[in-house]
Design an enzyme around this catalytic site. Structure first.
Site: not given
Ligand SMILES: Cc1ncc(COP(=O)(O)O)c(C=O)c1O
Length: 399
Positions: A137, A218, A220, A253
């Site tokens: 990401w 991570d 999400a 999400k």
């Molecule tokens: C892999 C990953 N980690 C973390 C996040 C962060 O999410 P948040 O919108 O809750 O900060 C995202 C959001 O796109 C993501 O795709």
């Protein structure tokens, strides 16, 4: 009397332009395109068959209850909504929920959890290197750099093959030194959709244990892949075997509350005392960054999780989102053998086998917007747009 000096200090006007986050720039391009049939598969939000990102019914109801019953907006403290974290605990940790070496805290989204987790690791061991998958990401590397930790890439995905470079990943992780950090995606890998299977997770766990690495997972998109428990397999497997671990979690999400910024950070150390001390640092770092997390979204999620009837309905709505993701995946996969891999992947994202030129052609000729890497959001389009999307992608692949 004021006197002026001719000496020139550097100031705000000396700042260089920022290289825009390409995904944020893409949103601007989509908004500026006047074509009514444009397709935005760049942005990372769930859309339903009609192309909308509705507020979940259970969240609407919880917000109403919050509105009716909340009597104060006085400060909650750096831990935020403690009941929210308590209710989330078994959903994320499963059989590890009773482990008193694990503590969690509400954060402003998954991003807040990532930043807080890396700040904590940097405070504990500034020499630690962070092993980061390629690709990952795009916000991971800048967050890691911002806390002053260095990065080492590990190969993760072979785009042409639509496959995980598992052996290469393991070889790279084997070069880690004790205390180095392995950043892993819990499920629904962003940007590739290629998740480790259970055997591969066990292989990663073995090298993490063998080399004394600290896993940082991570997660999400829990619930968007196979199911809440299935998607937490890697998190729980690492907890089985590791005494030190960090988990950054997002509810943005799976509760569809993106802008309300709901997430949590979880840490595990070898003892309850060490965890309590580490949490003292977590609260202090949070205090320096945002003082306390925003309440509304976490309070709404807490109301849902705390009420058996709302919780049950949340699971139904979550299953509905997952089913749509997987059914769109199947439709795209069936359109051409070169797209078949999309049906074997999970979560909102996959990477199309397209060059940058082909991606730009899709933008200019078809008003289809995705990242230059070919990453696209499988549920960025409405049901009515899927055939046009796949036809345009096939045309671009043939060009
Ligand atoms: C892999 C990953 N980690 C973390 C996040 C962060 O999410 P948040 O919108 O809750 O900060 C995202 C959001 O796109 C993501 O795709």
């Amino acid at each position: 009397m004021l006197t002026r000096t001719d000496a020139k200090a550097r100031g705000l006007a000396d700042l260089p332009p920022v290289m825009n986050d390409s995904l944020i720039a893409l949103i601007g391009m989509v908004n500026a395109d006047p074509r009514p049939d444009k397709i935005d598969v760049g942005v990372g939000v769930f859309r339903d068959g009609a192309g909308n990102t509705p507020i979940l019914k259970v969240i609407k109801e919880a917000e109403q209850r919050l509105h009716d019953t909340q009597v104060t907006k006085a400060y909650l403290g750096s831990a935020g909504d403690k009941r929210f974290a308590e209710l989330l605990r078994p959903i994320l940790l499963g059989k590890h929920a009773d482990d008193d070496r694990i503590a969690g805290v509400q954060t402003p989204g998954g991003c807040g959890a990532l930043r807080l987790g890396f700040e904590l690791l940097a405070a504990a061991n500034p020499q630690a290197r962070v092993f980061v998958g390629a690709p990952t990401w795009p916000n991971h590397p800048p967050i890691i750099r911002a806390v002053g930790l260095s990065e080492v890439e590990y190969p993760y995905y072979e785009r042409g093959q639509g496959a995980i470079r598992f052996e290469d990943m393991i070889d790279a992780l084997r070069s880690g030194e004790p205390g180095d950090i392995a950043l892993l995606h819990g499920c629904c890998h962003n940007p590739t959709g290629a998740d480790l299977d259970e055997e591969q997770w066990r292989g990663v766990r073995d090298v993490v244990v063998e080399r004394g690495l600290v896993p940082f997972v991570d997660i999400a998109y829990q619930g968007f892949g196979r199911g809440l428990d299935e998607d937490a397999y890697g998190v729980r497997l690492m907890l089985d075997s590791c005494d030190e671990m960090i988990i950054a979690q997002s509810c943005d999400k799976n509760f569809s509350v993106y802008r309300d910024r709901v997430g949590s950070l979880w840490i595990k150390t070898p003892s309850p005392d060490a965890t309590a001390t580490a949490m003292g640092h977590v609260f202090q770092i949070a205090r320096e960054m945002w003082s306390m997390p925003p309440d509304h979204g976490a309070a709404s999620a807490r109301i849902v999780l705390d009420d058996p009837e709302l919780r049950e309905r949340w699971l139904v709505e979550l299953t509905g989102m997952r089913d749509r993701i997987n059914s769109v995946r199947r439709r795209i996969a069936a359109a051409d053998p070169r797209l078949a891999f999309i049906g074997r992947q999970f979560g909102m994202f996959s990477m199309l086998p397209l060059s940058k030129e082909q991606v730009l052609m899709l933008r200019s000729e078809h008003a289809i917007y995705m990242a230059e890497s070919g990453r696209f959001n499988v549920v960025g389009m409405s049901d009515g747009q899927i055939d046009r999307f796949t036809a345009a992608v096939i045309e671009a692949m043939d060009a």
